[in-house]
Enzyme design. Structure first.
Site, PDB file in Angstrom:
ATOM      1  N   GLY A  10     -15.679 -49.325   1.549  1.00  0.00           N
ATOM      2  CA  GLY A  10     -16.952 -49.722   2.200  1.00  0.00           C
ATOM      3  C   GLY A  10     -18.125 -49.385   1.262  1.00  0.00           C
ATOM      4  O   GLY A  10     -17.724 -48.895   0.362  1.00  0.00           O
ATOM      5  N   ASP A  31      -7.993 -46.988   2.697  1.00  0.00           N
ATOM      6  CA  ASP A  31      -8.690 -48.135   3.653  1.00  0.00           C
ATOM      7  C   ASP A  31      -7.709 -49.193   3.991  1.00  0.00           C
ATOM      8  O   ASP A  31      -6.681 -49.575   3.218  1.00  0.00           O
ATOM      9  CB  ASP A  31      -9.966 -48.643   2.789  1.00  0.00           C
ATOM     10  CG  ASP A  31     -11.093 -48.910   3.678  1.00  0.00           C
ATOM     11  OD1 ASP A  31     -10.839 -49.642   4.641  1.00  0.00           O
ATOM     12  OD2 ASP A  31     -12.107 -48.948   3.185  1.00  0.00           O
ATOM     13  N   ASP A  48      -3.965 -48.708   7.688  1.00  0.00           N
ATOM     14  CA  ASP A  48      -4.632 -48.504   9.071  1.00  0.00           C
ATOM     15  C   ASP A  48      -4.825 -47.071   9.071  1.00  0.00           C
ATOM     16  O   ASP A  48      -3.963 -46.084   8.760  1.00  0.00           O
ATOM     17  CB  ASP A  48      -3.905 -49.087  10.256  1.00  0.00           C
ATOM     18  CG  ASP A  48      -4.126 -50.557  10.032  1.00  0.00           C
ATOM     19  OD1 ASP A  48      -5.247 -51.008  10.158  1.00  0.00           O
ATOM     20  OD2 ASP A  48      -3.089 -51.107  10.126  1.00  0.00           O
ATOM     21  N   SER A 110     -22.176 -40.934  14.155  1.00  0.00           N
ATOM     22  CA  SER A 110     -23.219 -41.824  14.175  1.00  0.00           C
ATOM     23  C   SER A 110     -24.434 -41.422  15.067  1.00  0.00           C
ATOM     24  O   SER A 110     -24.054 -40.632  16.099  1.00  0.00           O
ATOM     25  CB  SER A 110     -22.727 -43.015  14.559  1.00  0.00           C
ATOM     26  OG  SER A 110     -23.815 -43.995  15.031  1.00  0.00           O
ATOM     27  N   TYR A 136     -19.124 -48.496  20.381  1.00  0.00           N
ATOM     28  CA  TYR A 136     -18.920 -47.734  19.356  1.00  0.00           C
ATOM     29  C   TYR A 136     -19.694 -46.271  19.363  1.00  0.00           C
ATOM     30  O   TYR A 136     -18.879 -45.420  18.794  1.00  0.00           O
ATOM     31  CB  TYR A 136     -19.912 -48.578  18.149  1.00  0.00           C
ATOM     32  CG  TYR A 136     -20.018 -47.763  16.681  1.00  0.00           C
ATOM     33  CD1 TYR A 136     -18.840 -47.819  15.953  1.00  0.00           C
ATOM     34  CD2 TYR A 136     -21.165 -47.283  16.175  1.00  0.00           C
ATOM     35  CE1 TYR A 136     -18.728 -47.244  14.725  1.00  0.00           C
ATOM     36  CE2 TYR A 136     -21.120 -46.616  15.099  1.00  0.00           C
ATOM     37  CZ  TYR A 136     -20.062 -46.732  14.213  1.00  0.00           C
ATOM     38  OH  TYR A 136     -20.182 -46.117  13.190  1.00  0.00           O
ATOM     39  N   LYS A 140     -17.360 -42.706  18.387  1.00  0.00           N
ATOM     40  CA  LYS A 140     -17.747 -41.566  17.405  1.00  0.00           C
ATOM     41  C   LYS A 140     -17.915 -40.529  18.005  1.00  0.00           C
ATOM     42  O   LYS A 140     -17.556 -39.427  17.544  1.00  0.00           O
ATOM     43  CB  LYS A 140     -19.112 -42.279  16.729  1.00  0.00           C
ATOM     44  CG  LYS A 140     -19.191 -43.522  16.090  1.00  0.00           C
ATOM     45  CD  LYS A 140     -17.920 -43.511  15.033  1.00  0.00           C
ATOM     46  CE  LYS A 140     -18.125 -42.650  13.915  1.00  0.00           C
ATOM     47  NZ  LYS A 140     -16.923 -42.945  12.902  1.00  0.00           N
TER      48      LYS A 140
END
Length: 326
Positions: A10, A31, A48, A110, A136, A140
């Protein structure tokens, strides 16, 4: 030191992995797809996060883990995948790291845990109630609880970083960018809102279409322009490496991001002036995005100082945009 970087394919993970290699560390990536990093000091596990065998292979023999990988989506169809990657995956990576006797585990959370779109007070500090409004954000926050639990029941040192929205500077003026495209450009924003099924927003946006690409200044239903944090990948990497090495980071929760938020009312006219692109404005239904998150704790505790404010990022973005036009 040998360091496991999850999310190594990423934006942030690949940058951090390369920076660690440049500093003489050995790095392992983990990843779903290969990172493309070519170095004798780099190896990787492709798989995964919720695959226990892959997580164990990734964790064996490493001194520290930077768990930067996550699945990000706001689409209802992605809910199962979101929880598998961000909750089950975080638990499994944590347990594999503890079993491998990893020394320190840094978790990328996040700002969506707060919630940023409806804060009770601003600037938003780490003491703000964690009340996410997106799935999301929920994943987190659950990840944070798993990290804190592991920090209580094992000798592994843990650090939680609540990430700002992160961009490479070159992406800011790229209409094909997953984030900056629909954030700043009219046609990508239309396609995004069509995907979300926001018919009224699509109608308003299409009414502004002049038949060529344009920048769009997004405001809420009362005409207030959006405001949010956008942080350069290089500054995020700087904070991550402090969390990896600083003694005072252990057990801490830190907002990681730019010091000042980006006011769309300022940045969009600047973008239009520097590129010559037309600029349109739209008032969309809802309260809109308008928040300021404090990074005072990480600056005062770990000595973090961002070096890439939005104005500096924009200069680099304009150079990249100009190259794409030729």
């Amino acid at each position: 030191m040998k360091i496991l970087v999850t999310g190594s394919a990423g934006r942030v993970g690949s940058f951090v992995a390369r920076q660690l290699l440049g500093e003489g560390h050995r790095v392992r990536g983990f990843d779903l797809k290969p990172s493309g990093i070519n170095s004798p000091e780099f190896d990787e596990v492709v798989g995964d996060f919720d695959d226990a065998a892959a997580a164990q292979r990734a964790s064996n023999g490493v001194d520290a883990v930077l768990h930067l990988g996550a699945f990000m989506s706001w689409l209802p169809a992605d809910r199962d995948r979101l929880y598998r990657a961000n909750v089950d995956g975080t638990r499994i990576v944590l347990e594999a790291a503890a079993a491998a006797k990893v020394g320190r585990f840094v978790f990328a959370s996040s700002g969506e845990v707060y919630p940023e779109n409806k804060p009770e007070f601003q600037p938003v500090t780490e003491d703000h109630p964690a009340r996410p409004l997106s799935p999301y954000g929920v994943t987190k926050l659950l990840g944070e609880e798993l990290v804190k639990f592991q920090g209580r029941v094992s000798p592994m040192e843990t650090v939680i970083l609540r990430f700002s929205h992160t961009q490479n500077a070159s992406e800011l003026l790229d209409p094909t960018s997953f984030f900056s495209g629909p954030r700043f450009f009219l046609h990508p924003k239309i396609r995004q809102q069509e995907g979300f099924g926001n018919a009224l927003a699509v109608e308003k946006l299409k009414a502004l279409d002049i038949g060529e690409e344009a920048l769009v200044l997004t405001r809420n239903e009362n005409g207030r322009p959006f405001r949010m944090h956008i942080t350069d990948t290089r500054d995020m990497a700087k904070g991550i490496l402090l969390a990896l090495t600083h003694a005072k980071a252990v057990g801490g929760i830190f907002n990681l991001g730019a010091t000042e938020p980006v006011d769309f009312a300022d940045i969009l006219p600047a973008m239009a002036k520097k590129t010559g692109l037309p600029l349109v404005a739209v008032d969309l239904p809802g309260a809109g995005v308008w928040y300021h998150t404090s990074n005072a704790r990480i600056r005062e505790t770990l000595g973090f100082e961002p070096e890439w404010p939005i104005t500096r990022m924009l200069d680099e973005a304009v150079s990249a945009w100009t190259r794409r036009q030729t």
